[in-house]
Design a protein around this motif. Structure first.
Motif, PDB file in Angstrom:
ATOM      1  N   ILE A 157       0.872  -1.168   0.000  1.00 60.39           N
ATOM      2  CA  ILE A 157       0.000   0.000   0.000  1.00 60.39           C
ATOM      3  C   ILE A 157       0.912   1.221   0.000  1.00 60.39           C
ATOM      4  O   ILE A 157       1.981   1.216   0.636  1.00 60.39           O
ATOM      5  N   HIS A 158       0.486   2.248  -0.717  1.00 61.13           N
ATOM      6  CA  HIS A 158       1.326   3.421  -0.951  1.00 61.13           C
ATOM      7  C   HIS A 158       0.615   4.670  -0.435  1.00 61.13           C
ATOM      8  O   HIS A 158      -0.589   4.860  -0.654  1.00 61.13           O
ATOM      9  N   VAL A 159       1.365   5.502   0.274  1.00 63.34           N
ATOM     10  CA  VAL A 159       0.861   6.770   0.793  1.00 63.34           C
ATOM     11  C   VAL A 159       1.647   7.897   0.147  1.00 63.34           C
ATOM     12  O   VAL A 159       2.882   7.891   0.181  1.00 63.34           O
ATOM     13  N   ASN A 160       0.939   8.844  -0.437  1.00 59.73           N
ATOM     14  CA  ASN A 160       1.580   9.981  -1.090  1.00 59.73           C
ATOM     15  C   ASN A 160       1.026  11.268  -0.490  1.00 59.73           C
ATOM     16  O   ASN A 160      -0.188  11.525  -0.535  1.00 59.73           O
ATOM     17  N   ASN A 161       1.886  12.075   0.091  1.00 61.01           N
ATOM     18  CA  ASN A 161       1.502  13.363   0.667  1.00 61.01           C
ATOM     19  C   ASN A 161       2.159  14.529  -0.078  1.00 61.01           C
ATOM     20  O   ASN A 161       2.279  15.623   0.462  1.00 61.01           O
ATOM     21  N   TRP A 162       2.593  14.296  -1.311  1.00 57.63           N
ATOM     22  CA  TRP A 162       3.280  15.316  -2.090  1.00 57.63           C
ATOM     23  C   TRP A 162       2.347  15.823  -3.191  1.00 57.63           C
ATOM     24  O   TRP A 162       1.832  15.043  -3.992  1.00 57.63           O
ATOM     25  N   PHE A 176      -3.962   7.486  -1.227  1.00 62.30           N
ATOM     26  CA  PHE A 176      -3.759   6.276  -0.424  1.00 62.30           C
ATOM     27  C   PHE A 176      -4.268   5.121  -1.274  1.00 62.30           C
ATOM     28  O   PHE A 176      -5.467   5.080  -1.612  1.00 62.30           O
ATOM     29  N   ALA A 177      -3.372   4.199  -1.660  1.00 65.05           N
ATOM     30  CA  ALA A 177      -3.761   3.194  -2.638  1.00 65.05           C
ATOM     31  C   ALA A 177      -3.011   1.895  -2.387  1.00 65.05           C
ATOM     32  O   ALA A 177      -1.948   1.866  -1.752  1.00 65.05           O
ATOM     33  N   ALA A 178      -3.599   0.813  -2.915  1.00 60.64           N
ATOM     34  CA  ALA A 178      -2.948  -0.496  -2.923  1.00 60.64           C
ATOM     35  C   ALA A 178      -2.365  -0.724  -4.310  1.00 60.64           C
ATOM     36  O   ALA A 178      -2.990  -0.374  -5.320  1.00 60.64           O
ATOM     37  N   LYS A 219      -5.287   0.536  -6.800  1.00 58.95           N
ATOM     38  CA  LYS A 219      -6.643   0.576  -6.269  1.00 58.95           C
ATOM     39  C   LYS A 219      -6.703   1.629  -5.173  1.00 58.95           C
ATOM     40  O   LYS A 219      -6.081   1.493  -4.118  1.00 58.95           O
ATOM     41  N   ALA A 220      -7.420   2.724  -5.431  1.00 55.84           N
ATOM     42  CA  ALA A 220      -7.514   3.796  -4.441  1.00 55.84           C
ATOM     43  C   ALA A 220      -8.300   3.310  -3.230  1.00 55.84           C
ATOM     44  O   ALA A 220      -9.289   2.589  -3.346  1.00 55.84           O
ATOM     45  N   LEU A 221      -7.857   3.732  -2.057  1.00 54.14           N
ATOM     46  CA  LEU A 221      -8.490   3.341  -0.805  1.00 54.14           C
ATOM     47  C   LEU A 221      -9.211   4.543  -0.211  1.00 54.14           C
ATOM     48  O   LEU A 221      -8.600   5.589   0.026  1.00 54.14           O
ATOM     49  N   ASP A 222     -10.491   4.374   0.032  1.00 49.54           N
ATOM     50  CA  ASP A 222     -11.307   5.465   0.552  1.00 49.54           C
ATOM     51  C   ASP A 222     -11.382   5.388   2.080  1.00 49.54           C
ATOM     52  O   ASP A 222     -12.452   5.298   2.670  1.00 49.54           O
TER      53      ASP A 222
END
Length: 577
Positions: free
Chosen positions: A461-466, A471-473, A480-483
């Motif tokens: 799973i990947h977290v991007n704050n830039w 937030f996605a798998a 796959k975006a995670l809600d």
């Protein structure tokens, strides 16, 4: 041209590759260079391969391989097992001898302490207590002599058994060098018979007496008017720990015990514990110190928040009344296995500063750091590098044969322990200002330019704050975006045999995402970080809440449920082709 073969003297045994020609005991040998003959020693078999003649007319060389009889191979295996058993038994006896020596020393020390306290009590009462004092001194000395005699006798038996066992072990080891099958078989039978009768296997590895002398302690504060009826203080009996009632779960251990008989004078209990990697009797040497928990009022206690970085834990408990403490219970060993791993800095990206359980983005890495590292290596070639993971500058060179270091935009670091079976769990926490990071697993074959989730050999799973928050798998370059909200700590659950990788909110145990696949190779924990840092927590058991949710999820295909009744759960099944 091949040279002619000529017969060996009659004493040579028949070669398995040349037929008998004279009807007698003569074999054949091939003449080598300089007229020398190759002979097969007695009792040995040779497999011989004769190559074709050289095109230049030179003589061919004889190639032979020695093989041993199958019976001798099986006897060697049996002898190796005997040697291993003897070595283990010697280790147990040596540990027991150390226990006996410590117990004997404790008897002497405790006896001296009791005698000293007894003298102090009698100094103020000598006018009427001379006779009672003499009687009690005799009782103490008799108890000391009895325990010392028992321990000395047991110690002597163990020393004799160990000496005989070491002699037998030495004889068995020398027997491995015997070449003749008959002599080897004879020696093996002798060793087997001696092992059967060895006293080392009939010894009791429990001291006949303990070093506790508290049952001889006295306190005359309330007995000064009852001098003729003085008795030793009552000592609580040793409690009994019930392994069936003990519980190991969620990195906590609950220990339960009971008294062999009711004792209403018990004031409290003392629980002691320590970590160990041995599942047998507690050892005297090479072990960690006991940790003590005092003033426990009940017959159960729970230790929580433990890190399971050892295979087992030892526990023992003793009861105390207002005056003295009783003997310890028999120690109990409970299994505390969990996945422990560190980050592998030998293959991590040079822009990552890696320690055992944390990784940080280092923009000053790369060529500059690599040049510094090479300079330090050239400057200190004669020194021994420190194995401790500290920083890139002190990072040791990769071991020859290990994987390539990640490079390019693959800011990746893997764990140093592969998962090949079972269910495992660990947690990851990102720094508040971390711009981008990924958490997951990958095969060892992940390429040095590959990013987590962009190949069919990694899941994350990947977290991007830039620039924008996502937030996605990710797997096989599919996203796959995670809600759901990004949790402060992410729990990773890997069921290798079941082919499942799940991510949880470590605090609420809400299921964030779950991959379904079939792992065809061992997987390594994987981490990617850019402009920030990650810290991980290992040595954790799979939480009970996660196990419950896994059972519920496996029983309801595709249903969305969690322990907190959160509906934002996404489960995807990806088949790896």
């Amino acid at each position: 041209m091949r040279r002619a073969l000529r017969p060996l003297p009659p004493r040579a045994a028949l070669s398995p590759w040349q037929p008998r020609r004279d009807g007698g005991g003569a074999g054949w040998a091939r003449t080598g260079r300089g007229g020398r003959r190759l002979r097969r020693p007695r009792g040995r078999c040779w497999r011989v391969r004769l190559p074709s003649a050289s095109p230049h007319g030179s003589s061919t060389r004889l190639r032979a391989q020695r093989t041993e009889p199958p019976a001798m191979d099986s006897q060697k295996e049996a002898l190796q097992r005997i040697i291993s058993t003897l070595a283990n038994k010697n280790d147990e006896i040596q540990n027991f001898i150390d226990t006996l020596n410590q117990t004997l020393k404790g008897v002497q020390e405790n006896s001296s302490n009791i005698l000293s306290e007894l003298d102090e009590e009698f100094d103020s009462l000598y006018s009427i207590l001379d006779e009672v004092k003499e009687s009690m001194i005799n009782s103490i000395k008799q108890e000391q002599a009895r325990k010392s005699q028992e321990l000395q006798s047991q110690l002597s038996q163990c020393n004799n058994a160990l000496e005989n066992s070491e002699e037998l072990l030495e004889f068995a080891t020398r027997s491995l060098d015997i070449k003749e099958p008959e002599e080897f078989s004879k020696a093996a039978r002798q060793i087997k018979d001696r092992v059967t009768m060895a006293s080392a296997f009939r010894l009791s590895l429990k001291p006949k007496v303990s070093d506790n002398m508290t049952h001889l302690m006295v306190d005359f504060s309330q007995e000064r008017q009852m001098l003729q009826t003085l008795k030793f203080l009552p000592v609580p009996k040793a409690p009994e720990i019930d392994p069936v009632e003990c519980l190991v779960a969620d990195n906590s251990v609950t220990v339960a015990w009971r008294m062999p008989e009711e004792d209403n004078k018990i004031d409290h209990f003392i629980l002691e514990h320590r970590k160990t990697n041995f599942d047998g009797l507690p050892r005297v040497k090479d072990e960690r110190c006991w940790e003590t928990i005092d003033n426990i009022k009940g017959t159960e206690y729970t230790l929580s928040g433990l890190k399971f970085d050892s295979k087992y834990m030892n526990f023992r408990v003793r009861a105390c009344n207002k005056a003295v403490a009783g003997e310890y219970s028999d120690p109990v060993t409970l299994e505390t296995r969990a996945l422990n791993f560190s980050l592998d800095n030998s293959s991590s990206h040079l822009n990552l500063r890696v320690e055992d359980t944390c990784v940080e983005w280092d923009p000053t890495g790369g060529k500059g750091q690599e040049n510094k590292m090479k300079g330090k290596e050239n400057k200190g070639r004669s020194g021994t590098p420190s194995p401790k993971r500290t920083s890139i500058g002190s990072r040791p060179p990769a071991v020859r044969g290990s994987r390539d270091r990640f490079t390019g935009e693959s800011y990746t670091v893997l764990g140093d322990t592969a998962i090949e079976s079972g269910q495992h769990y660990w947690e990851v926490k990102a720094q508040k200002d971390c711009k981008s990071y990924s958490v997951g697993v990958a095969y060892k074959t992940l390429g040095k330019f590959d990013q987590l989730g962009k190949t069919n050999t990694s899941w994350c799973i990947h977290v991007n704050n830039w620039l924008q928050n996502t937030f996605a798998a990710k797997h096989n370059n599919k996203v796959k975006a995670l809600d759901v909200a990004v949790p402060e700590r992410i729990g990773v659950f890997c069921d290798f045999d079941g082919g499942q990788l799940s991510f949880y909110d470590a605090s609420s145990k809400q299921l964030l995402y779950s991959f379904k696949t079939k792992f065809t190779q061992p997987v390594l924990p994987g981490f990617m970080v850019w402009c920030g840092g990650l810290s991980l927590n290992t040595g954790m058991q799979v939480p009970s809440a996660v196990r419950t949710l896994q059972k519920s999820e496996n029983g309801m295909t595709g249903s969305a449920s969690s322990l907190n009744n959160v509906t934002h759960i996404h489960i995807i099944q990806i088949f790896v082709t």
